[in-house]
Design an enzyme around this catalytic site. Sequence first.
Site, short mmCIF file in Angstrom:
data_model
loop_
_atom_site.label_atom_id
_atom_site.label_comp_id
_atom_site.label_asym_id
_atom_site.label_seq_id
_atom_site.Cartn_x
_atom_site.Cartn_y
_atom_site.Cartn_z
N GLU A 99 -6.14 -10.35 -2.04
CA GLU A 99 -6.91 -10.22 -0.79
C GLU A 99 -8.41 -10.10 -1.08
O GLU A 99 -9.12 -9.31 -0.45
CB GLU A 99 -6.44 -8.99 0.00
CG GLU A 99 -4.96 -8.98 0.32
CD GLU A 99 -4.52 -7.81 1.19
OE1 GLU A 99 -5.37 -7.14 1.79
OE2 GLU A 99 -3.30 -7.58 1.27
N GLU B 50 0.80 -1.24 0.00
CA GLU B 50 0.00 0.00 0.00
C GLU B 50 0.83 1.28 0.00
O GLU B 50 0.72 2.12 0.92
CB GLU B 50 -0.98 -0.04 1.19
CG GLU B 50 -1.91 -1.24 1.10
CD GLU B 50 -2.84 -1.42 2.29
OE1 GLU B 50 -2.87 -0.55 3.17
OE2 GLU B 50 -3.52 -2.46 2.34
N ASN C 125 1.92 -4.49 -3.45
CA ASN C 125 0.53 -4.90 -3.23
C ASN C 125 -0.29 -3.68 -2.82
O ASN C 125 0.13 -2.91 -1.96
CB ASN C 125 0.57 -5.93 -2.07
CG ASN C 125 -0.71 -6.66 -1.83
OD1 ASN C 125 -1.35 -7.13 -2.76
ND2 ASN C 125 -1.10 -6.77 -0.56
N ASP D 299 -12.19 -9.94 -1.21
CA ASP D 299 -13.44 -10.11 -0.47
C ASP D 299 -14.43 -9.08 -1.02
O ASP D 299 -14.03 -8.05 -1.54
CB ASP D 299 -13.29 -10.02 1.06
CG ASP D 299 -12.55 -8.80 1.59
OD1 ASP D 299 -12.52 -7.76 0.90
OD2 ASP D 299 -11.99 -8.89 2.69
N HIS E 206 -10.40 -5.60 -2.37
CA HIS E 206 -11.41 -5.44 -1.31
C HIS E 206 -12.57 -4.66 -1.94
O HIS E 206 -12.52 -3.44 -2.08
CB HIS E 206 -10.81 -4.68 -0.12
CG HIS E 206 -9.74 -5.47 0.58
ND1 HIS E 206 -10.01 -6.65 1.24
CD2 HIS E 206 -8.41 -5.26 0.71
CE1 HIS E 206 -8.89 -7.13 1.76
NE2 HIS E 206 -7.91 -6.31 1.45
O1 G3I Z 1 -2.60 -8.14 18.30
C1 G3I Z 1 -3.60 -7.32 18.95
C2 G3I Z 1 -4.03 -7.96 20.24
O2 G3I Z 1 -2.96 -8.01 21.13
C3 G3I Z 1 -5.19 -7.14 20.82
O3 G3I Z 1 -5.70 -7.78 21.94
C4 G3I Z 1 -6.32 -6.99 19.80
C5 G3I Z 1 -7.43 -6.08 20.32
O4 G3I Z 1 -8.14 -5.48 19.27
O5 G3I Z 1 -5.80 -6.41 18.63
C6 G3I Z 1 -4.78 -7.18 18.03
O6 G3I Z 1 -4.35 -6.55 16.88
C7 G3I Z 1 -5.25 -6.61 15.77
C8 G3I Z 1 -4.53 -7.32 14.62
O7 G3I Z 1 -5.34 -7.30 13.48
C9 G3I Z 1 -4.20 -8.77 14.97
O8 G3I Z 1 -5.36 -9.48 15.21
C10 G3I Z 1 -5.60 -5.19 15.37
O9 G3I Z 1 -6.38 -4.60 16.39
C11 G3I Z 1 -6.36 -5.19 14.06
O10 G3I Z 1 -6.53 -3.85 13.62
C12 G3I Z 1 -5.58 -5.97 13.03
O11 G3I Z 1 -6.34 -5.98 11.85
C13 G3I Z 1 -5.67 -6.43 10.69
C14 G3I Z 1 -5.54 -5.28 9.69
O12 G3I Z 1 -4.92 -5.78 8.53
C15 G3I Z 1 -4.75 -4.11 10.22
O13 G3I Z 1 -4.84 -3.06 9.31
C16 G3I Z 1 -6.49 -7.55 10.09
O14 G3I Z 1 -6.53 -8.66 10.98
C17 G3I Z 1 -5.86 -7.96 8.75
O15 G3I Z 1 -6.73 -8.89 8.12
C18 G3I Z 1 -5.73 -6.72 7.88
O16 G3I Z 1 -5.16 -7.10 6.67
C19 G3I Z 1 -4.94 -6.03 5.72
C20 G3I Z 1 -3.75 -6.43 4.89
O17 G3I Z 1 -2.66 -6.71 5.70
C21 G3I Z 1 -3.41 -5.35 3.88
N1 G3I Z 1 -4.56 -4.99 3.07
C22 G3I Z 1 -5.78 -4.68 3.82
C23 G3I Z 1 -6.12 -5.79 4.80
C24 G3I Z 1 -7.41 -5.51 5.52
O18 G3I Z 1 -7.30 -4.40 6.34
#
Ligand code: G3I
Length: 403
Positions: A322, A214, A256, A324, A292
């Site tokens: 990715e 990104e 990406n 969806d 997305h």
């Molecule tokens: O690891 C912490 C954990 O310790 C805490 O308890 C919990 C509470 O909310 O949060 C956890 O972190 C989360 C992390 O995922 C791991 O689960 C974050 O809050 C959450 O924001 C994060 O979201 C991820 C997101 O990227 C971040 O922008 C999504 O799972 C993941 O699917 C998403 O993937 C991205 C790609 O990498 C890039 N393209 C877009 C895509 C969707 O946003």
Amino acid sequence: MLKHLASLATVLVLLPAAMAQSSVWGQCGGLGIGADTTCTPDSVCVVQNPYYSQCLPNGSATTTAVTTTTGTVALPTGTSTAKSNTVAKTLGGKKYFGSATDNPELNDTAYVATLSDNTLFGQITPGNSMKWDATEPSRGVFTFAAGDAVAALAKKNGQLLRGHNCVWYNQLASWVTAGNFNASTLTSILQTHCGTVVSHYAGQMKDSWDVVNEPFNDDGTVRSFVFSDALGLTSYVTTALVAARAADPAAKLYINDYNIDSAGAKATAMINLVTSLKAAGTPIDGVGIQGHLIVGEVPSKAALIANYEAFTALGIEIAITELDIRMTLPETPALLAQQQTDYNTVISACKAVAGCVGVTIWDYTDKYSWIPGVFTGQGAALPWDDNLIRKPAYDGIIAGFTN
Ligand code: G3I
């Protein structure tokens, strides 16, 4: 009166036992005290009428019971018995159909069983566990256990692995952003990070790496963050790609991004970047089109193909990395039908372009989708529902690879 009280007492005594899952052919909803709404994993709860829902063997149902705020409704399911990865390879001519996953979900046995079926998924991307905050939370301290768990699962299942990602403005360890480093130190930090992480998975990484994630804003301008601000776009992207190539010469190296599905300012910015990298002899093998998307708002097949071909004309491959396709909830038969059409459109566009090598969905089940947590009131974006039942979208995927 006494008789009624006695019946009520009997019901209350029986309730804990009745909370167990119903087995195949058992009642799972509707009228009748004691029926549960869940079925054993070999079956799915189907609404027969407003008074009776029944557990039917997996694969035999054409509707599934979904509980919404307005009650339980019957929604259509996918009916295709074809296998998505097999069809992607044999009829679609692609390397794989894959899914993202994340470590917390790997404790869900039913989830892992479907993810591990390599006739359904030939490739896996870790959704979080190879990102910077997960792999180098403190400077020079690398933690690979979570990423290794996903890599080991892919290896055990005979699935390709996609690295995700070396450098991104998000989920970047705070020590990098807050360190007030000068440009040459930041270059060194980036070289060390990409070099170490890509090297760790070298040889295991049979697919590709999203090295840069990104880099652009939606209007095509360069996204501001610590590396682009200090080094400039070309410099930080080149540093990351060169380090990744040195660390694993066999891995395909990608940039990406999202909202680059069809022509526009952001796709043009990506084309210009790849063009300049190629001209400079920088290693770049592919562009990841995240995908997305929104139900009913997917670009036409012709528009997708034209844009995909604009990328492959640069001498690189592309992948849908990715995918969806989300909707405003609640799910309805009409929205699910449109989603089926939309998945078909994207997959068939990839099929039509030889340089589009594969498609990855951003997890396979709505149970673990990132969408509801980010887009309030939206969701149901994936081809398997919350109960791991295939939706009509699955049939759209099969049709896209087939036709
Ligand atoms: O690891 C912490 C954990 O310790 C805490 O308890 C919990 C509470 O909310 O949060 C956890 O972190 C989360 C992390 O995922 C791991 O689960 C974050 O809050 C959450 O924001 C994060 O979201 C991820 C997101 O990227 C971040 O922008 C999504 O799972 C993941 O699917 C998403 O993937 C991205 C790609 O990498 C890039 N393209 C877009 C895509 C969707 O946003």
